[in-house]
Design a protein around this motif. Structure first.
Motif, short mmCIF file in Angstrom:
data_model
loop_
_atom_site.label_atom_id
_atom_site.label_comp_id
_atom_site.label_asym_id
_atom_site.label_seq_id
_atom_site.Cartn_x
_atom_site.Cartn_y
_atom_site.Cartn_z
N ARG A 1 0.81 -1.23 0.00
CA ARG A 1 0.00 0.00 0.00
C ARG A 1 0.84 1.28 0.00
O ARG A 1 0.32 2.35 0.25
CB ARG A 1 -0.96 -0.03 1.18
N ILE B 1 3.67 3.15 -6.75
CA ILE B 1 2.67 3.13 -7.81
C ILE B 1 3.25 3.75 -9.09
O ILE B 1 2.84 3.46 -10.19
CB ILE B 1 1.37 3.81 -7.32
N GLU C 1 -1.14 -8.50 9.21
CA GLU C 1 -0.58 -9.30 8.12
C GLU C 1 -1.68 -9.70 7.13
O GLU C 1 -1.47 -9.69 5.92
CB GLU C 1 0.11 -10.56 8.66
N ILE D 1 -4.43 -8.08 6.51
CA ILE D 1 -4.80 -6.89 5.73
C ILE D 1 -3.75 -6.66 4.63
O ILE D 1 -4.07 -6.34 3.49
CB ILE D 1 -4.85 -5.64 6.65
N ARG D 2 -2.48 -6.82 5.02
CA ARG D 2 -1.40 -6.57 4.05
C ARG D 2 -1.45 -7.57 2.89
O ARG D 2 -1.21 -7.22 1.75
CB ARG D 2 -0.04 -6.68 4.78
N ARG E 1 -4.08 -9.59 1.91
CA ARG E 1 -5.33 -9.98 1.26
C ARG E 1 -5.53 -9.27 -0.08
O ARG E 1 -4.95 -8.20 -0.34
CB ARG E 1 -6.51 -9.73 2.18
N PRO F 1 -7.17 -7.01 -2.87
CA PRO F 1 -7.88 -5.74 -2.74
C PRO F 1 -9.40 -5.96 -2.78
O PRO F 1 -9.88 -6.92 -3.38
CB PRO F 1 -7.39 -4.93 -3.93
N LYS G 1 -2.56 -6.47 -8.89
CA LYS G 1 -1.68 -5.34 -8.59
C LYS G 1 -2.35 -4.01 -8.95
O LYS G 1 -2.32 -3.05 -8.17
CB LYS G 1 -0.36 -5.51 -9.36
N ARG H 1 -5.19 -3.13 -6.56
CA ARG H 1 -4.65 -2.71 -5.26
C ARG H 1 -4.17 -1.26 -5.35
O ARG H 1 -4.50 -0.42 -4.52
CB ARG H 1 -3.52 -3.63 -4.83
N ASP H 2 -3.38 -0.97 -6.38
CA ASP H 2 -2.85 0.39 -6.54
C ASP H 2 -3.99 1.39 -6.77
O ASP H 2 -4.01 2.47 -6.20
CB ASP H 2 -1.88 0.45 -7.74
N GLU I 1 -5.84 2.20 -3.71
CA GLU I 1 -4.99 2.96 -2.80
C GLU I 1 -4.99 4.45 -3.15
O GLU I 1 -5.03 5.30 -2.28
CB GLU I 1 -3.56 2.39 -2.86
N VAL I 2 -4.92 4.74 -4.44
CA VAL I 2 -4.80 6.14 -4.84
C VAL I 2 -6.14 6.83 -5.12
O VAL I 2 -6.20 8.05 -5.12
CB VAL I 2 -3.84 6.33 -6.05
N PHE J 1 -2.12 9.38 -12.73
CA PHE J 1 -2.18 9.80 -11.34
C PHE J 1 -0.89 10.53 -10.94
O PHE J 1 0.21 10.10 -11.26
CB PHE J 1 -2.39 8.57 -10.43
#
Lengths: 337, 277
Positions: free
Chosen positions: A287, A292, B205, B207-208, B210, B212, B234, B237-238, B241-242, B272
């Motif tokens: 995260r 990114i 762990e 959460i890290r 799993r 997204p 991937k 997840r990204d 996150e953003v 982004f």
């Protein structure tokens, strides 16, 4: 930064009685000491977690076997004909998001090699090869040179001895403001105390546990006032919205505070990771926004897109050239392993 | 169904297991005959009674790993009584070095738990014996438990706790089931603290590691190849996150092909610009 108490020290059998081992371990009176064969028995073994270890790193005291001084990666240098690096320590007190150590090692424990004499001997040997060529030795590649110094006594041992090796230059790379030991000695002309710097906004988020930029600049000012040569290291360059404005502001601030005459060199370099290292870091910190991008992969290296990387480098070269002589500016583009 | 943390206990004797079973409200799974296996209603605590010795400990750990669907975020405990070079009985130790008497191999457990208690080395032996005069704990399972579990869990998620039961003036032959049960009962307050921290670590762990949040929904929309699935994971997840304020499923609503979805996510991420402020 207040040093978090080490509660476990692993010591290699062979150096159990080494005076430096005794000195270092005596600084952690309540720590549990465990004897090991070689540090590789536990450091960097598979099936351990860098991130979980970082919660509470242990200290490993070991002897550096094999070569202590290695050629620096190609593209890494500040003007010398030959560049070498040496690491008396692996890993760092700080937890910077972009640090390649988290991708290089599976362990976050601090390894300190106590056989400084062997490092020095190899440095002297190298310095004597072709004495007329200028050589630069870098410390702070696998660790921060000064952050752990109150424990290791690294600067106290090395600096007075390096002073005598006049045909060579030595760089101590750091983010630490732990400069008391330097202030307690006469400045050494062939030593450069090089500070890693990022724009304030970036450092606040990414340079976890490290002193903020103002404190780093204050420490640099303090050193230059006393006569030490310093280096400015803008490496890695971090991309963001308004990156150019942020770097511009940072350069202004640096050159406003630090006397140009005391700046030995200024270097900057891109953010780059070998593919496998990037993959490991991404798994460990899925995260983290830094990873990114916008990245691309070229020849097994993950980096900002080529045109962006060039744009950032050109900008830095241009801006820095307005502040200081071009002969002092170095664009370091090196592979990290 | 996914739970927010995952704890596994491997215990040699039933008498040692009983206080833990009771304290955590675990129930026996009767359809398993090979070992006695217990779990709670939410299936986030599991316990196996391995029996005495290295082979039993190793086999039981593997069995529990498989049967309970333990994952990389599961936190593992081996708890049991042990001989020590000195008394008193009842003292609890966190093991940080394990030697195997048979193979002469060594492990260095590196539990991520931070609660401070005494620590010492453990010698795992193949036959019951009187404690040594040197500062070692002695048991018959610790080494193989750690050796096996470290193949599917990082060593920071493995903890070996031993309670002193016998010592030179009080030999192991005197240890009854009742004594073993009481020794473990008495350390329950400490154990609860350890387990509470283990839950927190296991949760982080999980959460890290799993997938997204919208990954499963996205992947069920259309067919993705194996390689595309990896890339998708991937990218999602990204993306999440953003763009935490945006709803991915809604944004890809009109896209039918997997390649279109991947392209859309890549394009959003490429455009982004991080603002570190």
């Amino acid at each position: 930064m207040a040093l978090k108490v080490i509660d476990t020290i692993y010591i290699e059998e062979e150096i159990k009685e080494h005076p430096r081992t005794i000195d270092i371990s005596s600084k952690f009176k309540d720590a549990r000491v465990l004897t090991i064969g070689k540090f590789g028995e536990l450091f960097n073994k598979k099936s351990q977690s860098f991130r979980l270890q970082k919660r509470n790193p242990a200290l490993i005291l070991a002897k550096k076997a094999g070569r202590c001084v290695l050629p620096a990666p190609k593209g890494f240098g500040i003007g010398g004909h030959k560049n070498y690096y040496f690491s008396h320590m692996y890993n760092c007190l700080y937890d910077c998001s972009y640090c390649f150590l988290q991708g290089l090692y599976a362990s976050a424990d601090y390894v300190v090699f106590v056989n400084y004499e062997d490092f020095l001997e190899e440095i002297i040997e190298k310095s004597e090869e072709n004495p007329s060529s200028v050589k630069t030795f870098f410390s702070g590649y696998d660790c921060d040179s000064l952050a752990f110094d109150k424990i290791t006594g690294f600067a106290q041992y090395f600096l007075p001895r390096l002073r005598k090796i006049e045909n060579c230059e030595f760089e101590l790379r750091t983010k630490s403001i732990n400069i008391e030991v330097l202030k307690s000695m006469e400045p050494i002309k062939n030593c450069i105390i090089a500070f890693s710097l990022s724009p304030d906004e970036v450092a606040k988020t990414l340079d976890k546990k490290a002193p903020n930029i103002k404190r780093r600049l204050d420490a640099m000012k303090n050193l230059t006032d006393q006569g030490w040569n310093v280096g400015l290291r803008f490496d890695p360059l971090i991309y963001s919205e308004d990156w150019d404005i942020m770097y511009s502001k940072l350069f202004d601030k640096c050159f406003e505070i630090i006397d140009n005459n005391m700046i030995h060199s200024v270097s900057f370099g891109p953010l780059r990771f070998p593919k496998a290292m990037y993959k490991k870091i991404k798994i460990d910190s899925p995260r983290e926004k830094l990873f990114i991008g916008p990245f691309e992969m070229n020849n097994g290296t993950v980096a900002y897109k080529n045109d962006l990387e060039k744009q950032m480098s050109d900008f830095c070269q241009d801006q820095l050239s307005r502040k200081i002589g071009k002969e002092k500016i170095f664009h370091c583009v090196s592979d990290v392993v | 169904m996914e739970y927010s943390y995952s704890i596994r206990f491997v215990v040699a004797l039933e008498a040692e297991a009983e206080p833990i079973i009771e304290d955590y409200g675990l129930k026996r799974i009767h359809e398993i005959n090979l070992f006695k296996v217990y779990r709670n209603n939410l299936a986030n605590y599991w316990l196996i009674v391995s029996g005495i010795g290295s082979i039993n400990a190793a086999t039981a750990s593997i069995f529990l790993y498989q049967y309970s669907n333990a994952n990389k975020s599961s936190f593992w405990f081996n708890i049991g009584i042990a001989g020590y070079f000195t008394g008193p009985a009842g003292e609890i130790f966190l093991v940080d070095k394990i030697l195997d008497e048979v193979t002469c191999q060594t492990h260095f457990p590196r539990s991520a738990l931070t609660k401070k208690i005494k620590r010492d080395e453990l010698l795992t032996v193949s036959k019951p014996r009187e404690p040594l005069s040197t500062s070692h704990l002695i048991d018959m399972e610790g080494f193989s438990f750690f050796d096996v579990v470290n193949r599917f869990a990082v060593r920071e998620l493995i903890t070996v706790l031993k309670v002193v039961s016998d010592f030179p003036s009080y030999g192991y032959t005197k240890i009854t089931k009742n004594i073993a049960r009481n020794l473990i009962s008495n350390i329950l307050p400490d154990l609860r603290e350890f387990v509470a921290e283990a839950e927190e670590i296991s949760h982080k762990e999980l959460i890290r590691l799993r997938n997204p949040a919208s990954y499963n929904e996205v992947i069920s929309k259309t067919e993705f190849t194996q390689t595309q699935s990896k890339i998708l994971e991937k990218l999602v997840r990204d993306w999440e996150e953003v763009f935490p304020e945006r709803y991915l499923i809604k944004e890809i609503d009109g896209l039918k092909k997997s390649s279109e979805i991947l392209r859309k996510l890549s394009s959003d991420l490429n455009n982004f610009r991080i603002d570190w402020l």
